[in-house]
Motif scaffolding. Structure first.
Motif: not given
Length: 139
Positions: A59-77
């Protein structure tokens, strides 16, 4: 006569130690190691990507909860490092193909290695700048 041999031995040993500048691996060894490391990095990202795409099934809720990881500065680096790994791996792959299909290319291994590094830097520096600018502006 033994004193002369001892002096020669001592001076040769001293000259050898003072002349030693450390081990310098050949470019082929360095490119081999970087190629394996970048390949593993790309593989790890691919596995992470498969997992996050799999979460869409829940479901989209579970996927959207994971998106915080992709916005984190460490992940962006980490994304910037991933792009660098892909660029190096691709450029070095072309070098490997040249060596495989052009028999005389092994004679130019050092030049090909430096060419790979030049292509990598020319592609990666502007890309990294474009990718890091939003991180700096947001922070």
């Amino acid at each position: 006569m033994t004193v002369t041999r001892a002096q020669e031995s001592r001076s040769a040993t001293t000259r050898g130690i003072s002349a030693y500048r450390g081990y310098r691996p050949p470019p082929g060894m360095i490119s081999w190691a970087f190629h394996r490391i970048t390949g593993l990095g790309v593989l790890l990202f691919l596995l992470l990507h498969i997992v996050d795409i799999f979460l869409v099934n829940y479901g989209p809720e579970v996927f959207n909860e994971l998106l915080f990881l992709y916005r984190h500065p460490v992940f962006r680096i980490g994304e910037i490092i991933l792009v660098g790994a892909v660029y190096y791996h691709a450029a070095n792959g072309v070098r490997i193909m040249l060596i495989d299909f052009w028999p005389a290319a092994y004679r130019y291994e050092r030049q090909l290695f430096y060419g790979v590094m030049a292509v990598f830097l020319l592609a990666f520096i502007p890309t990294a700048f474009l990718m890091i600018r939003p991180i700096i502006q947001a922070g």
